[in-house]
Each structure stands twice: as structure tokens, then as C-alpha cells.
Design a protein around this motif. Sequence first.
Motif, PDB file in Angstrom:
ATOM      1  N   GLY A 104      -2.952   1.644   7.753  1.00 54.60           N
ATOM      2  CA  GLY A 104      -3.896   2.585   7.162  1.00 54.60           C
ATOM      3  C   GLY A 104      -4.611   3.384   8.236  1.00 54.60           C
ATOM      4  O   GLY A 104      -4.826   2.890   9.347  1.00 54.60           O
ATOM      5  N   ARG A 105      -4.971   4.620   7.916  1.00 52.37           N
ATOM      6  CA  ARG A 105      -5.703   5.460   8.852  1.00 52.37           C
ATOM      7  C   ARG A 105      -6.856   6.116   8.114  1.00 52.37           C
ATOM      8  O   ARG A 105      -6.686   6.618   7.000  1.00 52.37           O
ATOM      9  N   GLU A 106      -8.005   6.123   8.743  1.00 48.64           N
ATOM     10  CA  GLU A 106      -9.166   6.752   8.137  1.00 48.64           C
ATOM     11  C   GLU A 106     -10.164   7.099   9.235  1.00 48.64           C
ATOM     12  O   GLU A 106     -10.305   6.347  10.218  1.00 48.64           O
ATOM     13  N   ALA A 145       2.649   4.227   4.871  1.00 47.96           N
ATOM     14  CA  ALA A 145       1.821   4.887   3.862  1.00 47.96           C
ATOM     15  C   ALA A 145       2.312   4.443   2.488  1.00 47.96           C
ATOM     16  O   ALA A 145       3.520   4.356   2.251  1.00 47.96           O
ATOM     17  N   THR A 146       1.360   4.160   1.599  1.00 49.03           N
ATOM     18  CA  THR A 146       1.686   3.606   0.279  1.00 49.03           C
ATOM     19  C   THR A 146       1.179   4.511  -0.828  1.00 49.03           C
ATOM     20  O   THR A 146       0.031   4.962  -0.793  1.00 49.03           O
ATOM     21  N   ILE A 147       2.024   4.759  -1.815  1.00 51.33           N
ATOM     22  CA  ILE A 147       1.672   5.541  -3.003  1.00 51.33           C
ATOM     23  C   ILE A 147       1.917   4.669  -4.228  1.00 51.33           C
ATOM     24  O   ILE A 147       2.949   4.006  -4.325  1.00 51.33           O
TER      25      ILE A 147
END
Length: 267
Positions: free
Chosen positions: A190-192, A206-208
Motif C-alpha cells: 500500500g502507498r499513501e 494494488a487491490t481492487i
Amino acid sequence: MTELKIAIAGASGRMGKMLVEAIAAASDVRLSGALDVAGSPALGHDAGAFLGRPAGVAITSSLATALAGARCLIDFTRPEGTLAHLAYCAEHGIAMVIGTTGFDDAGKAAIRQAAEKTAIVFAPNMSVGVNVTLKLLEMAAKSFAEGYDIEIVEAHHRHKVDAPSGTALMMGEVIAGALGRDLKQCAVYGREGVTGARDPSTIGFATIRGGDIVGDHTVLFAGDGERIEISHKSSSRVTYAHGALRAARFLADKSSGLYDMRDVLGL
């Protein structure tokens, strides 16, 4: 020719029904048992009733009843349920095809231990296409070892409970192995916020989650001046069912050992 007797775990679920239908359409296998959790409204009903032609097998919550006479159990349920089924199958020498995802390290160790007593195919994705894609990714990773950033994007339906998907993680493990890396050390999930420049040694995920997406996976190799994308998109769970039956047939003459779909497909 003797029919291969197969029991299905989670027989009233989406994947369970697909497996029941695939078995009904095959001439060399037979549904011998159908298992579901205690309290399921499907208990006592014929496993093939949804097809409009009874299978002659009632759905039960009893492992002993569901697995009586079965050579193989196909299980696409939850880790806790699969591990309970695993212990019974190991004790009674019943082969297993495990498509369940979300196991922790202890769960994976239990599967390895059980494989000393019975034959198991354990794969996060039973699709023939996905497993050929894994082979392509291994080849690509070796060619793009330097100067390319690697990102894995996966999308699934709103009901999926684990993330990233088992297939995405397997893709990451295959790529990391080809590059001589340990996925546990180089994965970014995750990136934020202010993350800083991208570490070129990492593999991003990345997850959708949304709608009724069966399963989409894309691996991006992004270099300077070009991007290479290797994708697999599922439009139906039937591919998983057909792959699971191939795995069950593969185990028919084996008494023990842990295998994956690459073994089944000779990759």
C-alpha cells in the motif's frame, strides 16, 4: 474405465456449484459427496438440484458421510474449514485439491505436513491459463531484472475476503524467485501520503474490489521508454473448476506428496 469419486467442500457456494456442474459434465469422474457448514440452508438438499437434474448426493455437514468412498476432496472454502478437512483427509488417506486462499504460515505448514500422509495439489489458482501466465512471468522477470519497476494489480468481486489475492501473491513469489529476492522483504502492499521515490528493488501490489469481477491480474514491467504488461482475465469460474478436475485426475495414482498446478500441467 473406473470413475474417479470426488467430494466437494462448500458444495452450495458459487465455486462449489461450478464444480458440481463440471463433474456432471465429465464422463470419467463422479460426485460421491457434498459438504457444507453446519446450519447451511442447503443441508439435506440434492447437490445437483440447481442443475435441474439430481446428482443423487445430499449435501451434508458430516465429514465422515461426505467423504465415505471418496478418492479426492476438492476444497475452495476458507482456511479454517480447509484445515479441518485436511486433518481428516490426511488421517484417512483421501487426496485433496486445495484452491482455498488466505492461509498464514502455520496453515501452509499444516498442508506440507499433511502431504506426508496423503497426496495434495495446493494452488491459489487452478486456472490453466493463470499457470501458463506464471511461467511467462518467470521468463519475463529474468529478462527485465534491471531497469524495470514491477507492479501487480488485481481485481475481484466485492465478496472476496482476502487481499491481495492468492494468485497475485503467487505471481509476486514467482517473480521474486526469478530475481533472487524474498517477496516478504521486497513487497509493498500500500502507498499513501509522501512515500518518497520508488525503491527499484520492490514489487508493488494494488487491490481492487467491486461488482462481480471473477478475477483480473496484470503485472506491469515499467522501464524507461516502454511498458510491458502481462495480463490474465477470468470471465467465468469454470476455468477454475476444469483445472481442479485436472488436478484431481493427476492425484488419482498418488499416495502422498505436495504438488501445484505446474506439476499437474508439466510446466
